[in-house]
Design a protein around this motif. Structure first.
Motif, PDB file in Angstrom:
ATOM      1  N   LEU A 144      -2.076  -4.560   2.590  1.00 58.18           N
ATOM      2  CA  LEU A 144      -1.281  -5.713   3.035  1.00 58.18           C
ATOM      3  C   LEU A 144      -1.991  -7.022   2.701  1.00 58.18           C
ATOM      4  CD1 LEU A 144       0.021  -4.437   6.483  1.00 58.18           C
ATOM      5  CD2 LEU A 144       1.375  -4.797   4.404  1.00 58.18           C
ATOM      6  N   ALA A 145      -3.305  -7.064   2.882  1.00 60.36           N
ATOM      7  CA  ALA A 145      -4.073  -8.266   2.557  1.00 60.36           C
ATOM      8  C   ALA A 145      -4.062  -8.537   1.049  1.00 60.36           C
ATOM      9  CB  ALA A 145      -5.507  -8.130   3.068  1.00 60.36           C
ATOM     10  N   GLU A 146      -4.247  -7.479   0.252  1.00 62.70           N
ATOM     11  CA  GLU A 146      -4.235  -7.629  -1.209  1.00 62.70           C
ATOM     12  C   GLU A 146      -2.869  -8.103  -1.696  1.00 62.70           C
ATOM     13  OE1 GLU A 146      -5.488  -3.825  -2.691  1.00 62.70           O
ATOM     14  OE2 GLU A 146      -7.572  -4.131  -2.076  1.00 62.70           O
ATOM     15  N   MET A 147      -1.810  -7.517  -1.142  1.00 62.68           N
ATOM     16  CA  MET A 147      -0.457  -7.929  -1.525  1.00 62.68           C
ATOM     17  C   MET A 147      -0.179  -9.368  -1.079  1.00 62.68           C
ATOM     18  SD  MET A 147       1.332  -6.009  -3.380  1.00 62.68           S
ATOM     19  CE  MET A 147       1.763  -4.379  -3.840  1.00 62.68           C
ATOM     20  N   GLY A 148      -0.669  -9.720   0.107  1.00 63.58           N
ATOM     21  CA  GLY A 148      -0.504 -11.086   0.579  1.00 63.58           C
ATOM     22  C   GLY A 148      -1.163 -12.080  -0.356  1.00 63.58           C
ATOM     23  N   ALA A 158       6.719   9.810  -1.554  1.00 63.31           N
ATOM     24  CA  ALA A 158       6.851  10.645  -0.349  1.00 63.31           C
ATOM     25  C   ALA A 158       6.328   9.920   0.887  1.00 63.31           C
ATOM     26  CB  ALA A 158       6.126  11.972  -0.552  1.00 63.31           C
ATOM     27  N   ASN A 159       5.246   9.173   0.740  1.00 62.21           N
ATOM     28  CA  ASN A 159       4.680   8.454   1.887  1.00 62.21           C
ATOM     29  C   ASN A 159       5.621   7.347   2.381  1.00 62.21           C
ATOM     30  OD1 ASN A 159       2.203   9.843   2.233  1.00 62.21           O
ATOM     31  ND2 ASN A 159       1.376   8.774   0.465  1.00 62.21           N
ATOM     32  N   SER A 160       6.138   6.546   1.472  1.00 62.86           N
ATOM     33  CA  SER A 160       7.030   5.456   1.906  1.00 62.86           C
ATOM     34  C   SER A 160       8.309   6.021   2.521  1.00 62.86           C
ATOM     35  CB  SER A 160       7.349   4.500   0.750  1.00 62.86           C
ATOM     36  OG  SER A 160       8.067   5.141  -0.276  1.00 62.86           O
ATOM     37  N   GLU A 161       8.783   7.134   1.989  1.00 61.50           N
ATOM     38  CA  GLU A 161       9.985   7.763   2.541  1.00 61.50           C
ATOM     39  C   GLU A 161       9.711   8.390   3.906  1.00 61.50           C
ATOM     40  OE1 GLU A 161      13.579   8.262   1.631  1.00 61.50           O
ATOM     41  OE2 GLU A 161      12.763   6.313   1.085  1.00 61.50           O
ATOM     42  N   ALA A 162       8.447   8.755   4.157  1.00 64.52           N
ATOM     43  CA  ALA A 162       8.076   9.309   5.465  1.00 64.52           C
ATOM     44  C   ALA A 162       7.781   8.202   6.473  1.00 64.52           C
ATOM     45  CB  ALA A 162       6.858  10.213   5.317  1.00 64.52           C
ATOM     46  N   GLY A 163       7.870   6.948   6.033  1.00 70.32           N
ATOM     47  CA  GLY A 163       7.629   5.830   6.940  1.00 70.32           C
ATOM     48  C   GLY A 163       6.168   5.458   7.094  1.00 70.32           C
ATOM     49  N   VAL A 164       5.301   5.983   6.219  1.00 65.32           N
ATOM     50  CA  VAL A 164       3.879   5.639   6.273  1.00 65.32           C
ATOM     51  C   VAL A 164       3.725   4.176   5.882  1.00 65.32           C
ATOM     52  CG1 VAL A 164       1.594   6.106   5.302  1.00 65.32           C
ATOM     53  CG2 VAL A 164       3.183   7.999   5.736  1.00 65.32           C
ATOM     54  N   MET A 165       3.120   3.406   6.764  1.00 62.30           N
ATOM     55  CA  MET A 165       2.946   1.979   6.524  1.00 62.30           C
ATOM     56  C   MET A 165       1.712   1.732   5.671  1.00 62.30           C
ATOM     57  SD  MET A 165       5.575   0.770   7.926  1.00 62.30           S
ATOM     58  CE  MET A 165       5.283  -0.983   7.932  1.00 62.30           C
ATOM     59  N   CYS A 171      -0.849  -7.033 -10.214  1.00 63.14           N
ATOM     60  CA  CYS A 171      -0.468  -6.596  -8.867  1.00 63.14           C
ATOM     61  C   CYS A 171      -1.339  -5.442  -8.391  1.00 63.14           C
ATOM     62  CB  CYS A 171       1.000  -6.151  -8.900  1.00 63.14           C
ATOM     63  SG  CYS A 171       1.645  -5.554  -7.336  1.00 63.14           S
ATOM     64  N   PRO A 172      -1.725  -5.456  -7.109  1.00 62.43           N
ATOM     65  CA  PRO A 172      -2.398  -4.271  -6.561  1.00 62.43           C
ATOM     66  C   PRO A 172      -1.442  -3.070  -6.621  1.00 62.43           C
ATOM     67  CG  PRO A 172      -2.464  -6.117  -5.003  1.00 62.43           C
ATOM     68  CD  PRO A 172      -1.552  -6.512  -6.123  1.00 62.43           C
TER      69      PRO A 172
END
Length: 146
Positions: A24-28, A11-18, A97-98
């Motif tokens: 982002l740092a963990e994924m990087g 729901a968050n990603s579909e609502a455009g929540v970044m 993966c995080p």
């Protein structure tokens, strides 16, 4: 073997929540590990389905369906292309993966078809065409990166 790793939307990603700066740092950092190991070939996040469309095919007919799409659990919010020796290796990487979402999340791993998987139906002519197209795409990417 190549694998497509599909990050399911919520729901968050579909609502455009970044994602947060921490995620982002963990994924990087995780992506850096994948690149150093020669696993990661591509990876991107996707905008919400409200900014997308689908095209439904029925014989020669085409119907455009504008987003958003209602079944969030069936939507993808990002992907990677990984090169691994086996599905088990891809699973082992994914376990490191995080969590890509704020709460529970699900990530799917699917093997990408290679030319040899198609057997005799993939004729020498079709293989030559595939090779030619792959070279053209790589050349276009090099030109864009220059």
């Amino acid at each position: 073997m190549r694998f497509m790793v599909l990050i399911k939307a919520d729901a968050n990603s579909e609502a455009g929540v970044m994602p947060s700066a921490q995620l982002l740092a963990e994924m990087g950092q995780f992506n850096e590990e994948l690149v150093k190991a020669g696993v990661m070939q591509a990876g991107e996040g996707l905008h919400p389905s409200s900014r997308g469309a689908r095209v439904r095919f029925s014989g020669t007919g085409r119907e455009v369906i504008d987003g958003p799409f209602t079944e969030t659990k069936e939507l993808i919010t990002g992907f990677w292309i990984w090169k691994c020796a086996s599905l088990q290796e891809a699973i082992a990487w994914l376990k490191r993966c995080p969590n890509p979402m704020l709460g529970e999340s699900e990530v799917e791993i699917r093997q990408v078809f290679e030319a040899e998987d198609f057997g005799a139906e993939f004729t020498p002519e079709l293989r030559a065409q595939e090779d030619r197209l792959r070279i053209q795409v790589e050349e276009q990417q090099r030109q864009q990166d220059a």
